[in-house]
Design an enzyme around this catalytic site. Sequence first.
Site, mmCIF file in Angstrom:
data_model
loop_
_atom_site.group_PDB
_atom_site.id
_atom_site.type_symbol
_atom_site.label_atom_id
_atom_site.label_comp_id
_atom_site.label_asym_id
_atom_site.label_seq_id
_atom_site.Cartn_x
_atom_site.Cartn_y
_atom_site.Cartn_z
ATOM 1 N N GLY A 57 0.826 -0.626 0.150
ATOM 2 C CA GLY A 57 0.070 0.137 0.430
ATOM 3 C C GLY A 57 0.945 1.345 -0.093
ATOM 4 O O GLY A 57 0.095 2.082 1.006
ATOM 5 N N ASP B 214 -2.438 4.178 -8.529
ATOM 6 C CA ASP B 214 -2.441 5.061 -8.092
ATOM 7 C C ASP B 214 -2.080 6.425 -7.565
ATOM 8 O O ASP B 214 -2.446 6.923 -6.539
ATOM 9 C CB ASP B 214 -0.677 4.844 -6.821
ATOM 10 C CG ASP B 214 -0.326 3.410 -6.306
ATOM 11 O OD1 ASP B 214 -1.035 2.614 -5.868
ATOM 12 O OD2 ASP B 214 0.676 2.585 -6.364
ATOM 13 N N GLN C 249 15.052 -4.869 8.793
ATOM 14 C CA GLN C 249 16.165 -4.957 8.667
ATOM 15 C C GLN C 249 16.664 -5.494 6.993
ATOM 16 O O GLN C 249 18.230 -4.223 6.981
ATOM 17 C CB GLN C 249 17.214 -5.884 9.488
ATOM 18 C CG GLN C 249 16.737 -5.894 11.387
ATOM 19 C CD GLN C 249 17.184 -6.476 11.722
ATOM 20 O OE1 GLN C 249 18.728 -7.179 11.837
ATOM 21 N NE2 GLN C 249 16.594 -7.080 12.770
ATOM 22 N N CYS D 145 -19.535 4.534 -19.281
ATOM 23 C CA CYS D 145 -18.793 3.806 -20.919
ATOM 24 C C CYS D 145 -19.597 2.516 -21.808
ATOM 25 O O CYS D 145 -20.731 2.869 -22.203
ATOM 26 C CB CYS D 145 -17.136 3.785 -20.436
ATOM 27 S SG CYS D 145 -16.364 4.680 -21.869
ATOM 28 N N GLU E 191 -17.557 -2.828 -32.049
ATOM 29 C CA GLU E 191 -16.275 -3.650 -31.580
ATOM 30 C C GLU E 191 -16.186 -4.990 -31.489
ATOM 31 O O GLU E 191 -15.019 -5.832 -30.841
ATOM 32 C CB GLU E 191 -16.912 -2.422 -29.775
ATOM 33 C CG GLU E 191 -14.996 -3.498 -28.369
ATOM 34 C CD GLU E 191 -15.457 -2.376 -27.938
ATOM 35 O OE1 GLU E 191 -16.832 -1.818 -27.074
ATOM 36 O OE2 GLU E 191 -14.386 -2.896 -27.184
ATOM 37 N N HIS F 179 -15.913 8.357 -17.488
ATOM 38 C CA HIS F 179 -15.961 7.401 -16.714
ATOM 39 C C HIS F 179 -16.030 8.763 -14.849
ATOM 40 O O HIS F 179 -15.100 9.280 -14.440
ATOM 41 C CB HIS F 179 -14.359 7.108 -16.184
ATOM 42 C CG HIS F 179 -14.685 6.033 -17.094
ATOM 43 N ND1 HIS F 179 -14.757 5.230 -17.440
ATOM 44 C CD2 HIS F 179 -14.282 5.842 -18.721
ATOM 45 C CE1 HIS F 179 -15.054 4.108 -17.812
ATOM 46 N NE2 HIS F 179 -14.331 4.731 -18.674
ATOM 47 N N GLU G 206 -16.576 8.113 -12.778
ATOM 48 C CA GLU G 206 -15.709 7.587 -11.152
ATOM 49 C C GLU G 206 -13.993 8.132 -10.627
ATOM 50 O O GLU G 206 -13.753 7.955 -9.784
ATOM 51 C CB GLU G 206 -15.726 5.997 -11.019
ATOM 52 C CG GLU G 206 -14.352 5.265 -12.315
ATOM 53 C CD GLU G 206 -15.536 5.288 -13.384
ATOM 54 O OE1 GLU G 206 -16.118 5.840 -14.214
ATOM 55 O OE2 GLU G 206 -14.639 4.210 -14.193
HETATM 56 N N1 GLN Z 1 -14.934 -0.969 -25.532
HETATM 57 C C1 GLN Z 1 -15.346 0.405 -25.162
HETATM 58 C C2 GLN Z 1 -14.898 1.422 -26.189
HETATM 59 O O1 GLN Z 1 -13.868 1.835 -26.734
HETATM 60 C C3 GLN Z 1 -16.081 1.324 -23.752
HETATM 61 C C4 GLN Z 1 -14.894 1.365 -23.102
HETATM 62 C C5 GLN Z 1 -14.540 2.396 -21.406
HETATM 63 O O2 GLN Z 1 -15.841 0.936 -21.140
HETATM 64 N N2 GLN Z 1 -13.673 2.548 -20.929
HETATM 65 O O3 GLN Z 1 -15.685 2.823 -26.671
#
Ligand code: GLN
Length: 542
Positions: free
Chosen positions: A16, A71, A191, A380, A404, A514, A516
């Site tokens: 960590g 990180d 050590q 996403c 995709e 994203h 998050e």
């Molecule tokens: N695979 C999808 C794309 O490239 C979603 C990517 C993701 O979820 N970060 O658009």
Amino acid sequence: MARYIFITGGVVSSLGKGLASAAIGALLQARGYKVRLRKLDPYLNVDPGTMSPYQHGEVYVTDDGAETDLDLGHYERFTGVPASRGDNVTTGQIYRDILAKERRGDYLGGTVQVIPHVTDAIKNFIQTDVDDVDFVLCEIGGTVGDIEGLPYFEAIRQLSNDLSRQQSIFVHLTLLPYIPAAGEMKTKPTQHSVKELRSIGIQPDILLCRCDRPIPEGEKRKIALFCNVPESAVIEARDVDNIYAVPHSYHAEGLDVEVLAAFGMQDAPPPDLSVWDEVMTAVREPEGEVTIAVVGKYTELKEAYKSLIESLQHGGIANNVAVNIEWLDAQVFEREDAASYLEKVNGILVPGGFGERGAEGKIAAANFARTRDVPYFGICFGMQMAVLEAARNMAGIRDATSSEFGLTGTNLVGLMTEWASGEVMERRRQDGDLGGTMRLGAFEAYLKEGSRVEEIYGTRVISERHRHRYEVNMDYREMLEGQGLVFSGVSPDGVLPEIVEIPAHPWYIGVQFHPELKSRPFAPHPLFASFVEAALAQSRLV
Ligand code: GLN
């Protein structure tokens, strides 16, 4: 004048170091200092963007579009300081730049060597863009003794010698294992680890000792004696129940005082830890709980969803509830009915992802959420799958798919071939490089007036971080909106979809970015706060 704190690790990996660095940063910040945190990764990949989540965990994307080590997510969450491209470097990047210079002839016929060329490049990286900060915290990836880490240790040794006295310190993170058969905590690995450091010319100033129980005074004395540090610099870093308790527990052990003392800063102002008090109270004394199903692909490896897990917890902090995560492998829904797994949860989240495996299961999860009025949050890939679900089951495009997965049906989601990035147009081809070529970093989006997302954000212009190669095809916008799936966020030029929502549903939102990556414990992201609130409302119905 910036001061430098070099953080290294010994004995074993996974102690960590990132969290420890982030917590030291937070403690210095709590005393009013400006900090910057950096990570130096000794591996040869140019960045972690092309590495499997199984190898490297989450890829953390910065505002300026760098794909970096996870990180940096800890650093941002603990300090609120946005990281940038200049805060993470790898051996791959350093060699790439040196070799490009060598080919250009910049070395004027000289021999190019690890010392001084690689070490100088590392020193330059560490010292760039630090004029406005009080402390630069540099974490060296890996463990002392690793062959690939040697140029980094050499570089920080040289740098601390180049700098003035008391302008840099070394903090070494080690492990004190408890051996049950002997009934003792063992100091020998520490050590040896310090011996290894000293053999390459580095004398640590502070030892941060990970352990699962208190360190007996006698053992502290022994470590101090053998490792050549004052006893007060042997800091106990005992396991805690929640990562946000780390700043408090380090402070209680005197770490910040010791760090400042090592710099000769005895009369620094006391820290204000009130934000951490509030976070801890919310985490330790929740007034309820909700259960969120995360339907993903790497569910056995939680490191792949680091920021997501934290953001859900932040959503809980915002609502004073605990958030339990039920990890579900999307592929299960391809064999079995989703209902039996999802009936008991209060919200469903489909996170980012790549590739076809599990996609049908994620579409099934989106379908369950939509038809059963369960809050749905698609991030996403999770947004793209929600669009495919709506196209198939609301708009009747039965073969709706994403390019995709190959060219097998009607592509509601397709390869993004160009987009505006500031003043320039980025262009991509099907056969281009994979590394660093996605739509990366922060982009603005405009929110639709009167939409739910406008209400949640409390504004009509947002900026969020992206990492994707595909996009929802806007040609289908009108058709999908006719069925009730509204495009409530788009790029400023109106060309790219950013958010979809179903106004008639209790909470059904998909975002192409994203969120998050921008949530903090002391400033939960509005979408996560709102999603957990909706899940809480749902839990009261059942
Ligand atoms: N695979 C999808 C794309 O490239 C979603 C990517 C993701 O979820 N970060 O658009």
